[in-house]
Design a protein around this motif. Structure first.
Motif, PDB file in Angstrom:
ATOM      1  N   GLY A  46       0.815  -1.211   0.000  1.00 56.01           N
ATOM      2  CA  GLY A  46       0.000   0.000   0.000  1.00 56.01           C
ATOM      3  C   GLY A  46       0.847   1.259   0.000  1.00 56.01           C
ATOM      4  N   ARG A  47       1.956   1.227   0.790  1.00 57.53           N
ATOM      5  CA  ARG A  47       2.827   2.406   0.839  1.00 57.53           C
ATOM      6  C   ARG A  47       3.479   2.652  -0.524  1.00 57.53           C
ATOM      7  NH1 ARG A  47       7.001   2.607   5.674  1.00 57.53           N
ATOM      8  NH2 ARG A  47       4.999   2.943   6.730  1.00 57.53           N
ATOM      9  N   PHE A  49       2.294   1.792  -3.399  1.00 61.36           N
ATOM     10  CA  PHE A  49       1.267   2.242  -4.348  1.00 61.36           C
ATOM     11  C   PHE A  49       0.985   3.732  -4.163  1.00 61.36           C
ATOM     12  CE2 PHE A  49      -3.341   2.655  -5.474  1.00 61.36           C
ATOM     13  CZ  PHE A  49      -3.170   2.504  -6.844  1.00 61.36           C
ATOM     14  N   VAL A  50       0.871   4.166  -2.898  1.00 60.00           N
ATOM     15  CA  VAL A  50       0.652   5.584  -2.628  1.00 60.00           C
ATOM     16  C   VAL A  50       1.837   6.403  -3.104  1.00 60.00           C
ATOM     17  CG1 VAL A  50       0.359   7.289  -0.794  1.00 60.00           C
ATOM     18  CG2 VAL A  50      -0.924   5.155  -0.711  1.00 60.00           C
ATOM     19  N   LEU A  53       1.497   6.859  -6.779  1.00 60.60           N
ATOM     20  CA  LEU A  53       0.459   7.847  -7.082  1.00 60.60           C
ATOM     21  C   LEU A  53       0.980   9.261  -6.870  1.00 60.60           C
ATOM     22  CD1 LEU A  53      -2.770   6.240  -5.550  1.00 60.60           C
ATOM     23  CD2 LEU A  53      -2.038   6.270  -7.942  1.00 60.60           C
ATOM     24  N   GLY A  54       1.758   9.463  -5.805  1.00 64.14           N
ATOM     25  CA  GLY A  54       2.328  10.779  -5.560  1.00 64.14           C
ATOM     26  C   GLY A  54       3.299  11.189  -6.646  1.00 64.14           C
ATOM     27  N   GLY A 106       5.212  11.966  -3.261  1.00 66.90           N
ATOM     28  CA  GLY A 106       5.054  10.537  -3.005  1.00 66.90           C
ATOM     29  C   GLY A 106       5.649  10.123  -1.675  1.00 66.90           C
ATOM     30  N   LEU A 109       3.253  11.452   1.123  1.00 64.93           N
ATOM     31  CA  LEU A 109       1.980  10.739   1.224  1.00 64.93           C
ATOM     32  C   LEU A 109       2.169   9.311   1.724  1.00 64.93           C
ATOM     33  CD1 LEU A 109       0.206  11.911  -2.078  1.00 64.93           C
ATOM     34  CD2 LEU A 109      -0.292  12.639   0.274  1.00 64.93           C
ATOM     35  N   SER A 110       3.247   8.666   1.313  1.00 62.09           N
ATOM     36  CA  SER A 110       3.441   7.262   1.680  1.00 62.09           C
ATOM     37  C   SER A 110       3.843   7.082   3.131  1.00 62.09           C
ATOM     38  CB  SER A 110       4.501   6.625   0.770  1.00 62.09           C
ATOM     39  OG  SER A 110       5.751   7.277   0.933  1.00 62.09           O
TER      40      SER A 110
END
Length: 352
Positions: A46-47, A49-50, A53-54, A106, A109-110
Motif C-alpha cells: 500500500g505504501r 502504491f501511494v 500515485l504521488g 510521493g 503521502l506514503s
C-alpha cells in the motif's frame, strides 16, 4: 452545414485512468526492488502504491498542457526538426521539476500520518526518477502527437464532407432554378397571366429558400415542398394534389434544405405523364427508433422509376451527410412508383 460534433479529446477521467493503470503495472517491480524490511507485505504494498500515485500526480496535471503543445507544434505539418527541438527544450526543465515534485509528494503521502524528513539520499533518488521519467515524457508526447493527428484527420474529413455537401446543394439549386425558369418561359407563350403568377410564386419560393439554413425542420421543408407543388400547378394544365400524412414525432426531425424538392419534382413529372384520373402524390413521414422515413408515392403507369440529376444529387448529398445510415430506394408496383428516403434523426443538428 455540419452536424454538431463533440470534442473527442480525452478528459480528466481518461487521463487519470491511464496514469492509474501505469501505476498498477509498475507496482510489482517497485515492490520487488523496495526494502520492505520487517514491514508487513500488504502495508508495504500500500505504501509503495501511494508513493507511485504521488510521483505520477504532477504528470497527470501536466499531461493536458503537454497535449496542447502537441496540437500547437504538430509533427508532419512544418519542420519536424524544429518541432522536436522545441519539445526537447520544454522537457529539459520540465522532467526534473515534475520528478522532484512527484518524489517529494510521493514520499510525504506514503509516510502519513507521520511527517518524516527527506532521507539523505533524496537528490540521487530524484535524479534516478528523472532518468526513468525520460521514456514517460516521450510517451506522453507521442500520445499527444497521435491525438493531434487524429483530430486533424477527422477535421479534414468534416471539411471535405461539408464541401461536397455544399457543392451538391448548389447543384440542386441550379437544377431547380433552370427547370422552373424554362417551364415559365414556355408557359409565357401560351398564357402570359399564368406565367406572371408562376414567376411571382417562384420569386417567393426562392426568397424563402435563400433565407433557409442548410438544415431545417421537417415542417419547414414540407412547407417549401407544398409551395413548389403550387408553382407546378400554375405551370401545368392538369393540377396534381399533394396528400400529407405524418407522425407527430416526425415533425421534430431536422433535414437538409431542398431534400424533398427533387423527389417531388420527379413524382410530379411522372404523375402528369400517367393516364390515372385524379392523380395525386402522397407524402408520408414516420419516425421510429431514431430513423426518419419519408415515402413519396405517385402514379407512373408503365414508365420506369425516374433517376434524374436532382434525384442522383440528393442521393449523393444524403450519403455525404449520413453515410450508410441514409438510403434512397425507388421502386414500382401496380403502376405506382414509391420513393423511400431513410435518414437518422440526431438529437440536435447545427446549421452553419
Amino acid at each position: 452545414m455540419r452536424a454538431a460534433s463533440k470534442d473527442n479529446r480525452p478528459g480528466w477521467q481518461q487521463i487519470a485512468a491511464g496514469w492509474l493503470l501505469l501505476a498498477l503495472v509498475t507496482l510489482p517491480a517497485v515492490q520487488l526492488t523496495s526494502d520492505a524490511g520487517t514491514t508487513p507485505f500488504w502495508s508495504s504494498l500500500g505504501r509503495n502504491f501511494v508513493f507511485l500515485l504521488g510521483i505520477q500526480l504532477p504528470w497527470v496535471l501536466a499531461t493536458p498542457g503537454l497535449w496542447r503543445l502537441c496540437r500547437r507544434w504538430p509533427l508532419g505539418m512544418d519542420s519536424d526538426t524544429r518541432v522536436i527541438g522545441q519539445l526537447l527544450l520544454v522537457g529539459l526543465p520540465l522532467i526534473p521539476t515534475l520528478s522532484l515534485a512527484g518524489w517529494v509528494l510521493g514520499h510525504g503521502l506514503s509516510h502519513l500520518p507521520a511527517a518524516l524528513p527527506l532521507p539523505a539520499h533524496w537528490p540521487r533518488a530524484v535524479l534516478a526518477t528523472s532518468l526513468f521519467a525520460l521514456p514517460t515524457y516521450f510517451a506522453v508526447i507521442g500520445i499527444g502527437q497521435t491525438l493531434a493527428y487524429i483530430q486533424r484527420y477527422r477535421r479534414r474529413g468534416e471539411l471535405l464532407a461539408q464541401a461536397r455537401e455544399q457543392a451538391l446543394a448548389s447543384r440542386l439549386n441550379h437544377h431547380f432554378l433552370f427547370n422552373a425558369l424554362n417551364a415559365i418561359g414556355s408557359l409565357g407563350y401560351r398564357d402570359a397571366a399564368r406565367a406572371d403568377a408562376a414567376l411571382a410564386q417562384l420569386g417567393e419560393l426562392l426568397r424563402t429558400l435563400l433565407d433557409n439554413a442548410a438544415i431545417v425542420p421537417l415542417r419547414e421543408e414540407v412547407s417549401n415542398a407544398m409551395a413548389f407543388v403550387e408553382l407546378q400547378q400554375l405551370l401545368q394544365d392538369r393540377p396534381i394534389a399533394l396528400q400529407l400524412q405524418a407522425d407527430p414525432d416526425a415533425w421534430q426531425a431536422m433535414v437538409p434544405s431542398l431534400l424533398l424538392q427533387p423527389f417531388i419534382e420527379n413524382a410530379l413529372r411522372f404523375a402528369h405523364a400517367s393516364t390515372v384520373p385524379d392523380a395525386a402524390i402522397t407524402l408520408s413521414m414516420t419516425a421510429d427508433d431514431g430513423i426518419l422515413q419519408i415515402v413519396i408515392g405517385n402514379p407512373c403507369g408503365s414508365a420506369p422509376p425516374g433517376r434524374g440529376i436532382g434525384v442522383d444529387a440528393s442521393r449523393q448529398r444524403l450519403h455525404a451527410l449520413h453515410g450508410s445510415r441514409a438510403s434512397v430506394d425507388v421502386n414500382r408496383a401496380a403502376g405506382h412508383c414509391h420513393t423511400r428516403i431513410r435518414l437518422p434523426m440526431p438529437a440536435r443538428m447545427e446549421a452553419a
